[in-house]
Design an enzyme around this catalytic site. Structure first.
Site, PDB file in Angstrom:
ATOM      1  N   SER A  64       0.715  -1.068   0.102  1.00  0.00           N
ATOM      2  CA  SER A  64      -0.022   0.060   0.004  1.00  0.00           C
ATOM      3  C   SER A  64       1.013   1.202   0.091  1.00  0.00           C
ATOM      4  CB  SER A  64      -0.993   0.035   1.371  1.00  0.00           C
ATOM      5  OG  SER A  64      -1.425  -1.167   1.250  1.00  0.00           O
ATOM      6  N   LYS A  72      -7.177   1.785  -2.527  1.00  0.00           N
ATOM      7  CA  LYS A  72      -6.680   1.315  -1.196  1.00  0.00           C
ATOM      8  C   LYS A  72      -6.802   2.397  -0.196  1.00  0.00           C
ATOM      9  CE  LYS A  72      -4.540  -0.994   2.014  1.00  0.00           C
ATOM     10  NZ  LYS A  72      -5.278  -2.316   2.952  1.00  0.00           N
ATOM     11  N   LYS A 109       0.866   5.655   8.064  1.00  0.00           N
ATOM     12  CA  LYS A 109       1.460   5.938   6.936  1.00  0.00           C
ATOM     13  C   LYS A 109       0.369   5.955   5.565  1.00  0.00           C
ATOM     14  CE  LYS A 109       1.897   2.155   4.900  1.00  0.00           C
ATOM     15  NZ  LYS A 109       1.349   1.282   3.619  1.00  0.00           N
TER      16      LYS A 109
HETATM   17  P1  NAD Z   1       6.014  -5.889   7.473  1.00  0.00           P
HETATM   18  O1  NAD Z   1       6.649  -4.714   7.869  1.00  0.00           O
HETATM   19  O2  NAD Z   1       5.478  -7.078   8.217  1.00  0.00           O
HETATM   20  O3  NAD Z   1       6.725  -6.501   6.370  1.00  0.00           O
HETATM   21  C1  NAD Z   1       7.393  -5.824   5.050  1.00  0.00           C
HETATM   22  C2  NAD Z   1       8.714  -6.772   4.993  1.00  0.00           C
HETATM   23  O4  NAD Z   1       9.283  -5.926   3.926  1.00  0.00           O
HETATM   24  C3  NAD Z   1       9.614  -6.737   6.042  1.00  0.00           C
HETATM   25  O5  NAD Z   1      10.018  -8.206   6.501  1.00  0.00           O
HETATM   26  C4  NAD Z   1      10.824  -6.010   5.645  1.00  0.00           C
HETATM   27  O6  NAD Z   1      12.114  -6.816   6.064  1.00  0.00           O
HETATM   28  C5  NAD Z   1      10.724  -6.031   4.162  1.00  0.00           C
HETATM   29  N1  NAD Z   1      11.518  -4.870   3.390  1.00  0.00           N
HETATM   30  C6  NAD Z   1      11.576  -3.605   3.643  1.00  0.00           C
HETATM   31  N2  NAD Z   1      12.572  -3.008   2.704  1.00  0.00           N
HETATM   32  C7  NAD Z   1      12.841  -4.155   1.848  1.00  0.00           C
HETATM   33  C8  NAD Z   1      13.664  -3.988   0.732  1.00  0.00           C
HETATM   34  N3  NAD Z   1      14.136  -2.951   0.182  1.00  0.00           N
HETATM   35  N4  NAD Z   1      13.867  -5.061   0.287  1.00  0.00           N
HETATM   36  C9  NAD Z   1      13.372  -6.380   0.559  1.00  0.00           C
HETATM   37  N5  NAD Z   1      12.592  -6.349   1.786  1.00  0.00           N
HETATM   38  C10 NAD Z   1      12.246  -5.223   2.248  1.00  0.00           C
HETATM   39  O7  NAD Z   1       4.541  -5.173   6.694  1.00  0.00           O
HETATM   40  P2  NAD Z   1       3.241  -6.036   6.106  1.00  0.00           P
HETATM   41  O8  NAD Z   1       2.121  -5.858   7.472  1.00  0.00           O
HETATM   42  O9  NAD Z   1       3.641  -7.355   5.825  1.00  0.00           O
HETATM   43  O10 NAD Z   1       2.786  -4.902   5.426  1.00  0.00           O
HETATM   44  C11 NAD Z   1       2.995  -4.840   3.857  1.00  0.00           C
HETATM   45  C12 NAD Z   1       2.434  -3.880   3.176  1.00  0.00           C
HETATM   46  O11 NAD Z   1       1.107  -4.654   3.166  1.00  0.00           O
HETATM   47  C13 NAD Z   1       2.181  -2.648   3.526  1.00  0.00           C
HETATM   48  O12 NAD Z   1       2.123  -1.560   2.519  1.00  0.00           O
HETATM   49  C14 NAD Z   1       0.921  -2.587   4.342  1.00  0.00           C
HETATM   50  O13 NAD Z   1       0.219  -1.294   4.729  1.00  0.00           O
HETATM   51  C15 NAD Z   1       0.050  -3.475   3.436  1.00  0.00           C
HETATM   52  N6  NAD Z   1      -1.107  -4.075   4.194  1.00  0.00           N
HETATM   53  C16 NAD Z   1      -0.794  -4.582   5.470  1.00  0.00           C
HETATM   54  C17 NAD Z   1      -1.981  -5.234   6.125  1.00  0.00           C
HETATM   55  C18 NAD Z   1      -1.864  -6.111   7.371  1.00  0.00           C
HETATM   56  O14 NAD Z   1      -2.702  -6.397   8.087  1.00  0.00           O
HETATM   57  N7  NAD Z   1      -0.515  -6.213   7.851  1.00  0.00           N
HETATM   58  C19 NAD Z   1      -3.270  -5.308   5.478  1.00  0.00           C
HETATM   59  C20 NAD Z   1      -3.340  -4.936   4.254  1.00  0.00           C
HETATM   60  C21 NAD Z   1      -2.101  -4.473   3.620  1.00  0.00           C
END
Ligand code: NAD
Length: 293
Positions: free
Chosen positions: A94, A169, A237
């Protein structure tokens, strides 16, 4: 079709697992998190975003925000260094719609198609493979990757050109944030009036006030369980991206601004890593009451 999966956090890890379960050949990478569990399930591990890309036809990213996506795709050792014409990049994070358009334009210059395909539903639906996926991009690319997206989501909708997925979104995130705030304010009132909040939930969840948000978040609130799920800092964010996008388009977002300040107060209170259902704790503090079983 081989798939590369970058970003194995709360969401990306179960999404990647569902693709492995569906029989796809995956190569995975995360800059900070370990991914031995996915390798044990049959995925190939890579040492960089570039390596993932060179081994895959379709590259999926699931990262926190716009700067992470730009770094992973356009930065040093990034996707763009391993890419070649004909491959497809799908960003499921997102992020700001303008950032999706920037990444899409840079990839287009290399002959690479791009979709922004953020999701809604949170960790439980990522695990079940029943996410709602909102996609921006061209019809041909959408049709090519739709079978892959359908292994992660039960609803996969093309909403417009690149960036439209993330506009959708942002709309979703405004509705979710305001809904949790409304539920919080209402349940704090009920609790302080001495009415059992669990009974209030039972009484109203089937009526007009009922919602997916209420069904997901009230049980967590009643248990005092604020383990994420979806962290407040990630919702901050999203609301920042919504406010920036709104202001650029001359769209004031007064309710969004209000709940943004609630989340900022919770962050100051040390709750940035709590689930966004912890919005209730702001209202609980104002009224000096807790909404619990
Ligand atoms: P998270 O922080 O758990 O996971 C993100 C991952 O990206 C981490 O493991 C991090 O190490 C990795 N990362 C960061 N920079 C990187 C790079 N340059 N190269 C490779 N890996 C890298 O976050 P999440 O909860 O999994 O959310 C991910 C996305 O999904 C976000 O944009 C969030 O807003 C969206 N989202 C999350 C949810 C939820 O309930 N958690 C629901 C819908 C959407």
């Amino acid at each position: 079709m081989t798939i590369g999966f970058i970003g194995l956090g709360i969401m990306g890890r179960p999404m990647a697992k569902n693709l492995i379960k569906a029989g796809y050949k995956l190569t995975v990478y995360d800059k900070f998190a370990k991914f031995d569990d996915l390798v044990a399930l049959g995925a190939g591990g890579a040492a960089s975003n570039k390596e993932v890309t060179s081994k895959s036809d379709v590259i999926i990213t699931m990262l926190p925000n716009s700067p992470h996506v730009k770094e992973a795709i356009l930065g040093d050792g990034g996707v763009i260094e391993g890419i070649s014409s004909g491959k497809i990049v799908v960003d499921m994070s997102s992020i700001a719609p303008a950032a999706s358009q920037e990444v899409g334009a840079a990839l287009k210059a290399k002959g690479v198609a791009f979709l922004d395909a953020p999701v809604s539903g949170g960790e439980p639906k990522a695990i079940d493979g029943t996410l709602a996926i909102m996609v921006g991009g061209d019809q041909k690319t959408f049709d090519t990757v739709k079978p892959i997206l359908e292994k992660m989501g039960s609803s996969v909708v093309l909403v417009g050109d690149i960036g439209a997925g993330n506009v959708t979104k942002l709309a979703n995130q405004i509705v979710v944030a305001l809904n949790i705030a409304a539920v919080s304010e209402a349940f704090v009132l009920a609790a302080k009036a001495g009415v059992d909040p669990a009974k209030v939930f039972d009484a109203i969840k089937g009526g007009l006030a009922g919602s997916t948000v209420m069904n997901a978040k009230v049980p967590m609130i009643l248990d005092g369980n604020f383990k994420p799920g979806f962290r407040i800092e990630l919702h901050i964010k999203d609301l920042q991206n919504a406010l920036d996008t709104g202001h650029n388009l001359n769209v004031p977002l007064p309710l969004t601004a209000n709940v943004m300040e609630t989340m900022q107060a919770l962050k100051v209170d040390g709750m940035a890593a709590n689930d966004h259902s912890a919005i209730v704790r702001f209202y609980e503090k104002l009224a000096k009451i807790e909404v619990r079983k």
